[in-house]
Design a protein around this motif. Sequence first.
Motif, PDB file in Angstrom:
ATOM      1  N   UNK A 164       0.768  -1.239   0.058  1.00  0.00           N
ATOM      2  CA  UNK A 164       0.120  -0.041   0.083  1.00  0.00           C
ATOM      3  C   UNK A 164       0.819   1.327  -0.094  1.00  0.00           C
ATOM      4  N   UNK A 165       0.308   2.417  -0.464  1.00  0.00           N
ATOM      5  CA  UNK A 165       1.133   3.713  -0.526  1.00  0.00           C
ATOM      6  C   UNK A 165       0.206   4.892  -0.090  1.00  0.00           C
ATOM      7  N   UNK A 166       0.796   5.961   0.362  1.00  0.00           N
ATOM      8  CA  UNK A 166       0.367   7.067   0.914  1.00  0.00           C
ATOM      9  C   UNK A 166       1.108   8.139   0.704  1.00  0.00           C
ATOM     10  N   UNK A 167       0.545   9.349   0.947  1.00  0.00           N
ATOM     11  CA  UNK A 167       1.402  10.522   1.141  1.00  0.00           C
ATOM     12  C   UNK A 167       2.001  10.716   2.697  1.00  0.00           C
ATOM     13  N   UNK A 168       3.397  11.107   2.529  1.00  0.00           N
ATOM     14  CA  UNK A 168       3.964  11.358   3.895  1.00  0.00           C
ATOM     15  C   UNK A 168       3.119  12.215   4.977  1.00  0.00           C
ATOM     16  N   UNK A 169       3.015  11.782   6.173  1.00  0.00           N
ATOM     17  CA  UNK A 169       2.420  12.640   7.091  1.00  0.00           C
ATOM     18  C   UNK A 169       0.968  12.950   7.087  1.00  0.00           C
ATOM     19  N   UNK A 170       0.302  12.224   6.121  1.00  0.00           N
ATOM     20  CA  UNK A 170      -0.934  12.105   6.009  1.00  0.00           C
ATOM     21  C   UNK A 170      -1.812  11.185   6.895  1.00  0.00           C
TER      22      UNK A 170
ATOM     23  N   UNK B 133      -0.638  -3.325   7.572  1.00  0.00           N
ATOM     24  CA  UNK B 133      -0.167  -4.616   6.394  1.00  0.00           C
ATOM     25  C   UNK B 133       0.820  -5.482   6.792  1.00  0.00           C
ATOM     26  N   UNK B 134       1.002  -6.456   6.157  1.00  0.00           N
ATOM     27  CA  UNK B 134       2.125  -7.230   6.424  1.00  0.00           C
ATOM     28  C   UNK B 134       3.587  -6.776   6.101  1.00  0.00           C
ATOM     29  N   UNK B 135       3.618  -5.941   5.301  1.00  0.00           N
ATOM     30  CA  UNK B 135       4.964  -5.046   4.980  1.00  0.00           C
ATOM     31  C   UNK B 135       4.584  -3.547   5.137  1.00  0.00           C
ATOM     32  N   UNK B 136       5.850  -3.094   4.910  1.00  0.00           N
ATOM     33  CA  UNK B 136       5.800  -1.494   5.370  1.00  0.00           C
ATOM     34  C   UNK B 136       5.111  -0.964   4.095  1.00  0.00           C
ATOM     35  N   UNK B 137       4.443   0.194   4.210  1.00  0.00           N
ATOM     36  CA  UNK B 137       3.753   0.882   3.245  1.00  0.00           C
ATOM     37  C   UNK B 137       4.963   1.726   2.504  1.00  0.00           C
ATOM     38  N   UNK B 138       4.578   1.963   1.297  1.00  0.00           N
ATOM     39  CA  UNK B 138       5.318   3.026   0.360  1.00  0.00           C
ATOM     40  C   UNK B 138       5.051   4.321   0.749  1.00  0.00           C
ATOM     41  N   UNK B 139       5.660   5.261   1.097  1.00  0.00           N
ATOM     42  CA  UNK B 139       5.481   6.541   1.591  1.00  0.00           C
ATOM     43  C   UNK B 139       6.080   7.430   0.558  1.00  0.00           C
ATOM     44  N   UNK B 140       5.087   8.623   0.232  1.00  0.00           N
ATOM     45  CA  UNK B 140       5.616   9.630  -1.015  1.00  0.00           C
ATOM     46  C   UNK B 140       5.584  10.891  -0.546  1.00  0.00           C
ATOM     47  N   UNK B 141       6.169  11.848  -0.945  1.00  0.00           N
ATOM     48  CA  UNK B 141       6.356  13.192  -0.471  1.00  0.00           C
ATOM     49  C   UNK B 141       5.048  14.094  -1.191  1.00  0.00           C
ATOM     50  N   UNK B 142       4.616  13.587  -2.251  1.00  0.00           N
ATOM     51  CA  UNK B 142       3.359  14.048  -2.881  1.00  0.00           C
ATOM     52  C   UNK B 142       2.489  13.220  -3.502  1.00  0.00           C
ATOM     53  N   UNK B 143       1.309  13.575  -3.594  1.00  0.00           N
ATOM     54  CA  UNK B 143       0.060  12.466  -4.146  1.00  0.00           C
ATOM     55  C   UNK B 143       0.345  12.424  -5.614  1.00  0.00           C
ATOM     56  N   UNK B 144       1.121  13.312  -6.580  1.00  0.00           N
ATOM     57  CA  UNK B 144       1.419  12.964  -7.766  1.00  0.00           C
ATOM     58  C   UNK B 144       2.419  11.653  -7.714  1.00  0.00           C
ATOM     59  N   UNK B 145       3.382  11.560  -6.887  1.00  0.00           N
ATOM     60  CA  UNK B 145       4.251  10.501  -6.837  1.00  0.00           C
ATOM     61  C   UNK B 145       3.475   9.232  -6.353  1.00  0.00           C
ATOM     62  N   UNK B 146       2.409   9.253  -5.495  1.00  0.00           N
ATOM     63  CA  UNK B 146       1.831   8.249  -5.095  1.00  0.00           C
ATOM     64  C   UNK B 146       0.921   7.835  -6.118  1.00  0.00           C
ATOM     65  N   UNK B 147       0.397   8.659  -7.167  1.00  0.00           N
ATOM     66  CA  UNK B 147      -0.364   8.132  -8.217  1.00  0.00           C
ATOM     67  C   UNK B 147       0.435   7.553  -9.229  1.00  0.00           C
ATOM     68  N   UNK B 148       1.634   7.906  -9.428  1.00  0.00           N
ATOM     69  CA  UNK B 148       2.685   7.557 -10.370  1.00  0.00           C
ATOM     70  C   UNK B 148       3.014   6.108  -9.926  1.00  0.00           C
ATOM     71  N   UNK B 149       3.165   6.011  -8.632  1.00  0.00           N
ATOM     72  CA  UNK B 149       3.484   4.470  -8.177  1.00  0.00           C
ATOM     73  C   UNK B 149       2.471   3.285  -8.597  1.00  0.00           C
ATOM     74  N   UNK B 150       1.176   4.036  -8.591  1.00  0.00           N
ATOM     75  CA  UNK B 150       0.054   2.955  -8.434  1.00  0.00           C
ATOM     76  C   UNK B 150       0.065   2.594 -10.214  1.00  0.00           C
ATOM     77  N   UNK B 151       0.333   3.806 -10.946  1.00  0.00           N
ATOM     78  CA  UNK B 151       0.292   3.544 -12.375  1.00  0.00           C
ATOM     79  C   UNK B 151       1.330   2.443 -12.866  1.00  0.00           C
ATOM     80  N   UNK B 152       2.450   2.596 -12.291  1.00  0.00           N
ATOM     81  CA  UNK B 152       3.648   1.845 -12.733  1.00  0.00           C
ATOM     82  C   UNK B 152       3.915   0.478 -11.970  1.00  0.00           C
TER      83      UNK B 152
END
Length: 295
Positions: free
Chosen positions: A171-177, A189-208
């Motif tokens: 799972x992924x989400x914006x830092x500090x949110x 979750x069983x594994x640490x979430x992916x943390x991103x500085x901005x939501x743009x990066x979060x959306x890109x991670x989902x796309x990719x």
Amino acid sequence: MRLANRPLRLAACATVALLAAAVGCAPQDESPGGPGAAGQGKQSCDRGKLTTVADGKLTVGTDKPAYAPWFQDDDPASGKGFESAVAYAVARQLGYGKGAVRWQTVPFANAFAPGQKKFDFDINQVSISAERKRAVAFSAGYYDVRQAVTALKGSRAAHAKSIAALRHLKLGAQVGSTSLDVINDTVRPDQPPAVFQKNDLTKSALKNGQVDAILTDLPTAFYITSAEVKDAEVVGQFTAAGAGAGKEQFGLVLDKESRITGCVTAAVEALRKDGTLAALEKKWLTDAVSVPVLK
């Protein structure tokens, strides 16, 4: 997570309507920002005469890019989008016309970080929380929030029907949110979430395919799936209580020592009471009724 509104106590205004209180009475120090949030002494709420960062102006902070549906076309000053419209409605309530409002770029996490602020208030989907109140003050809540899960159509994550089904996903989400808080505190979750500085990066991670699913507030999830990641869908939403006790609300962020916190809170509460906030929400944000609740 979200904190219920606490009524603002206004000195010598017990019988005056809330709208008048928002613009004419000196608020006591009790406010959603916590004890002392109104700063050093009391502040008169005379229209257009508040103690602001720039004399005669109201300085409002938000992040860049400024995302839809909260803002339109990355232009906070347009008055279009829910938060832009709310900011100008609060400003008018305080006695500041559109020409007296100045916008300042403030990265999301910086808005509620410790330290003196160069804005009068910040509006950027910042949820009111006890932890954040240690560093900043908050107005009353202007929007009741639910968190949501977005995943690519046809993926394993898209078929999740429960919180338990999310635990084996990346799972992924914006830092500090608060979205990240829901991952850590509710999903666990069983594994640490992916943390991103901005939501743009979060959306890109989902796309990719770097993450299986991302968490955002529900209106943002609707916008992502309708306009930004067309092969994605909103999988489900969490209950209003989220990970903790009480409701989650977005609040305007003010300096911990701001003398106008009470005035801003009274303005927000007046806009809630007269139906302005509900009308702006109906105009700019999407209905969430059809999204299943994850339990």
